[in-house]
Enzyme design. Structure first.
Site, mmCIF file in Angstrom:
data_model
loop_
_atom_site.group_PDB
_atom_site.id
_atom_site.type_symbol
_atom_site.label_atom_id
_atom_site.label_comp_id
_atom_site.label_asym_id
_atom_site.label_seq_id
_atom_site.Cartn_x
_atom_site.Cartn_y
_atom_site.Cartn_z
ATOM 1 N N GLY A 116 0.802 -1.221 0.000
ATOM 2 C CA GLY A 116 0.000 0.000 0.000
ATOM 3 C C GLY A 116 0.831 1.265 0.000
ATOM 4 N N LEU A 117 2.158 1.125 -0.161
ATOM 5 C CA LEU A 117 3.015 2.317 -0.126
ATOM 6 C C LEU A 117 3.566 2.688 -1.500
ATOM 7 C CD1 LEU A 117 5.044 1.939 3.194
ATOM 8 C CD2 LEU A 117 2.860 3.059 2.812
ATOM 9 N N SER A 120 6.064 -0.208 -6.357
ATOM 10 C CA SER A 120 6.305 -0.442 -7.785
ATOM 11 C C SER A 120 6.253 0.875 -8.554
ATOM 12 C CB SER A 120 5.305 -1.446 -8.355
ATOM 13 O OG SER A 120 3.994 -0.983 -8.175
ATOM 14 N N ASP A 164 -0.775 6.390 -7.617
ATOM 15 C CA ASP A 164 0.584 6.068 -7.150
ATOM 16 C C ASP A 164 1.649 6.742 -7.996
ATOM 17 O OD1 ASP A 164 -0.896 4.257 -5.700
ATOM 18 O OD2 ASP A 164 0.597 2.662 -5.878
HETATM 19 O O1 PMV Z 1 -2.332 -0.809 -2.583
HETATM 20 P P1 PMV Z 1 -2.094 0.265 -3.596
HETATM 21 O O2 PMV Z 1 -1.139 1.322 -3.142
HETATM 22 O O3 PMV Z 1 -1.757 -0.271 -4.954
HETATM 23 O O4 PMV Z 1 -3.462 1.064 -3.757
HETATM 24 C C1 PMV Z 1 -4.617 0.497 -4.321
HETATM 25 C C2 PMV Z 1 -5.642 1.568 -4.330
HETATM 26 C C3 PMV Z 1 -7.007 1.179 -4.902
HETATM 27 O O5 PMV Z 1 -7.794 2.356 -4.835
HETATM 28 C C4 PMV Z 1 -7.661 0.096 -4.080
HETATM 29 C C5 PMV Z 1 -6.902 0.718 -6.340
HETATM 30 C C6 PMV Z 1 -6.445 1.788 -7.296
HETATM 31 O O6 PMV Z 1 -5.886 1.417 -8.354
HETATM 32 O O7 PMV Z 1 -6.696 2.983 -7.068
#
Ligand code: PMV
Length: 359
Positions: A116-117, A120, A164
């Site tokens: 979640g950070l 990648s 991201d």
């Molecule tokens: O876990 P991460 O940092 O890839 O975040 C995923 C975030 C979601 O909203 C669940 C999916 C997305 O692509 O926005």
């Protein structure tokens, strides 16, 4: 050699809801991936990665990941790692108009993987920046964000949002709503991150929310309520002075919104026992608020706490593997000084280390 680094991120608000067109506010944090790139005189790409997962890996390949390198490690790990690097290399070659450029690439990252950070995204952003510069082309952070998004989109079969990659390239706090990505002003928020050592399955978690949302009006309302929280959170940030330390009042109100956001994510089924334990540990230690960050299911939580208490509390929480402070990273992608050469550059052969994973 050209060396670039790019930060990871936390979601202050809005993950999952962003998939359905609601806004989200990710914030870059001072945990970075650093990618060193040297141009080769052939069209091969040789990659060395350390600190990514299981120590690192060294592989050599030519062209694309189709010709998988011959190393004794699980295929998915190599493919995941090579997929991102390969996609970054393709973007750099395309941007510079040098389709057969070869590179020696070395990757280091202090961002936990798949947690979640945005690990990648940071690798892809830093990789595209370093490789294009090595080819004599300088892209703007926005162009890098776009190309990094294309790269992630390809590797993740269309499952990537722009959050991201945009956040990592631009730095600071950003606002993402569909394809509309902007930077926003924010004071230096005192983030504390707790990591349970695991990772969630983003695809499965996103599908789970999609099904709930299609099936139940109240789940659809839950998703749009997350959007409401994001909008109110943005207003708080807009009213704050970005050059001053955040006030207690601001932290307390933002923290309350984070708690609310976490509760709704929990209701949507994307939290986990370890994430909830860490959220509660941070709150009980005095954090202004805490929530999971990213897809959920496992991985990281983010708390707001200017004191050392949450980090200490998290360290003593069963299920928490690591807790660290990560200030808002003002700078996104940036060029770093190449290390002083001591004969151990990534161009040298013979280091048969383990494979890492760059998801
Ligand atoms: O876990 P991460 O940092 O890839 O975040 C995923 C975030 C979601 O909203 C669940 C999916 C997305 O692509 O926005």
């Amino acid at each position: 050699m050209t060396v670039s680094s790019a930060p990871g991120k936390v979601y202050l608000f809005g993950e999952h809801a962003v998939v359905y067109g609601e806004p989200a506010v990710p914030c870059a944090v001072e945990r970075r991936a650093t990618v060193s790139v040297s141009l080769r005189d052939d069209d091969h790409v040789r990659v060395r990665a350390e600190d990514l997962s299981l120590n690192g890996f060294t592989v050599e390949y030519s062209g694309s990941t189709g010709g998988r390198p011959d190393v004794d490690v699980p295929a998915p790990l190599v493919e995941a790692a090579m997929g991102y690097i390969d996609a970054a290399v393709e973007q750099a070659r395309d941007a510079a108009g040098v389709p057969d450029a070869g590179f020696d690439i070395s990757v280091e990252s202090d961002i936990p993987l798949g947690a979640g950070l945005g690990s990648s995204a940071a690798v892809v952003v830093a990789g595209i920046d370093a490789a294009t510069r090595e080819l004599g082309v300088e892209l703007s952070p926005r162009e890098i964000a776009d190309r990094a998004y294309q790269a992630e989109y390809e590797v993740q079969d269309g499952q990537a949002s722009r959050a991201d990659t945009f956040c990592s390239a631009m730095g600071g706090a950003v606002r993402v709503e569909g394809d509309d990505c902007r930077t926003i002003d924010a004071p230096a928020l005192p983030f504390v991150i707790g990591f349970d050592g695991g990772a969630g399955d983003t695809g499965a978690l996103v599908s789970g929310v999609r099904e709930l949302r299609e099936r139940y009006d109240f789940a659809a309302d839950t998703v749009s309520t997350i959007g409401d929280i994001v909008r109110r959170g943005e207003e708080l940030l807009a009213d704050a002075d970005p050059d001053e330390e955040p006030t207690e009042e601001l932290l307390s109100e933002l923290g309350g919104f984070m708690n609310f956001n976490h509760g709704l994510l929990e209701a949507l089924g994307v939290s986990s026992r370890s994430l909830d334990s860490m959220v509660w540990a941070a709150r009980e230690a005095g954090a202004h608020g805490a929530k999971l960050t990213g897809a959920g299911g496992g991985g990281c939580i983010v708390a707001l706490d200017p004191t050392p208490e949450s980090q200490t509390g998290l360290r003593f929480t069963p299920g928490c593997e690591d807790a660290f402070r990560a200030e808002l990273a003002i700078e996104g992608v940036r060029v770093e000084e190449p290390p002083a050469t001591d004969g151990d550059e990534p161009t040298t052969d013979g280091d048969d280390t383990l494979v890492g994973d760059s998801t």
